[in-house]
Design a protein around this motif. Structure first.
Motif, short mmCIF file in Angstrom:
data_model
loop_
_atom_site.label_atom_id
_atom_site.label_comp_id
_atom_site.label_asym_id
_atom_site.label_seq_id
_atom_site.Cartn_x
_atom_site.Cartn_y
_atom_site.Cartn_z
N ASN A 42 -2.75 -8.93 -16.30
CA ASN A 42 -2.89 -7.98 -17.40
C ASN A 42 -1.70 -8.12 -18.36
O ASN A 42 -0.55 -7.89 -17.98
CB ASN A 42 -2.99 -6.56 -16.85
CG ASN A 42 -3.31 -5.55 -17.90
OD1 ASN A 42 -3.33 -5.86 -19.09
ND2 ASN A 42 -3.57 -4.33 -17.48
N ASN A 55 1.13 -5.40 -18.91
CA ASN A 55 2.18 -5.20 -17.91
C ASN A 55 3.31 -6.22 -18.03
O ASN A 55 4.28 -6.14 -17.27
CB ASN A 55 1.57 -5.30 -16.50
CG ASN A 55 0.55 -4.23 -16.26
OD1 ASN A 55 0.68 -3.11 -16.73
ND2 ASN A 55 -0.49 -4.57 -15.53
N MET A 65 9.13 -6.91 -13.35
CA MET A 65 7.71 -6.61 -13.18
C MET A 65 7.42 -6.15 -11.76
O MET A 65 6.62 -5.24 -11.54
CB MET A 65 6.85 -7.83 -13.53
CG MET A 65 6.76 -8.11 -15.01
SD MET A 65 5.79 -9.57 -15.40
CE MET A 65 4.17 -9.07 -14.89
N ARG A 98 4.95 1.87 -9.54
CA ARG A 98 3.62 2.32 -9.94
C ARG A 98 2.74 2.56 -8.71
O ARG A 98 1.95 3.48 -8.67
CB ARG A 98 2.97 1.25 -10.82
CG ARG A 98 1.59 1.56 -11.31
CD ARG A 98 0.92 0.31 -11.83
NE ARG A 98 0.67 -0.66 -10.77
CZ ARG A 98 -0.50 -0.80 -10.14
NH1 ARG A 98 -1.50 -0.05 -10.48
NH2 ARG A 98 -0.64 -1.68 -9.18
N PHE A 154 5.89 -2.63 -10.66
CA PHE A 154 4.66 -2.64 -9.87
C PHE A 154 4.83 -1.77 -8.61
O PHE A 154 3.95 -0.98 -8.26
CB PHE A 154 4.30 -4.08 -9.48
CG PHE A 154 3.13 -4.20 -8.56
CD1 PHE A 154 1.84 -4.00 -9.02
CD2 PHE A 154 3.31 -4.51 -7.22
CE1 PHE A 154 0.75 -4.12 -8.16
CE2 PHE A 154 2.24 -4.63 -6.35
CZ PHE A 154 0.95 -4.43 -6.83
N TYR A 179 -2.31 -7.32 -11.52
CA TYR A 179 -1.25 -6.69 -12.31
C TYR A 179 -0.60 -7.72 -13.25
O TYR A 179 -0.39 -7.47 -14.42
CB TYR A 179 -0.21 -6.08 -11.37
CG TYR A 179 0.93 -5.37 -12.07
CD1 TYR A 179 0.79 -4.07 -12.51
CD2 TYR A 179 2.15 -6.01 -12.28
CE1 TYR A 179 1.84 -3.41 -13.13
CE2 TYR A 179 3.20 -5.37 -12.91
CZ TYR A 179 3.03 -4.07 -13.34
OH TYR A 179 4.06 -3.42 -13.98
#
Length: 83
Positions: free
Chosen positions: A52, A55, A73, A80, A77, A49
């Motif tokens: 990338n 993100n 973040m 998500r 995460f 994650y």
């Protein structure tokens, strides 16, 4: 230290050529590199994650401007991941 005097040809005869010693040293290093190879492991979901770029959440102002906001973040995460 020892002081060696003589012509260039005499010194080469005594000490040998430098190219040969460099070549043998590089061959020895290559052989050791083959032995010390690690196996790769799969990255965790969090590591993938963060890797990338889509993100990335960054600080927009203040002393941390431009750095990754890992707390935000992490929250994104976790949100998500819930299904």
């Amino acid at each position: 230290m020892v002081k060696i005097e003589g012509s260039l040809d005499e010194l080469r005869a005594l000490l040998g050529r430098a190219e040969r010693s460099v070549a043998t040293a590089s061959e020895a290093v290559k052989e050791t590199k083959k032995v010390a190879k690690k196996t790769k492991r799969k990255l965790s979901e969090w590591q993938r994650y963060v890797k990338n770029g889509a993100n990335h959440i960054k600080f927009k102002r203040g002393p941390k401007k431009g750095r990754l906001d890992l707390a935000a973040m992490s929250k994104a995460f976790k949100r998500r991941s819930k299904k």
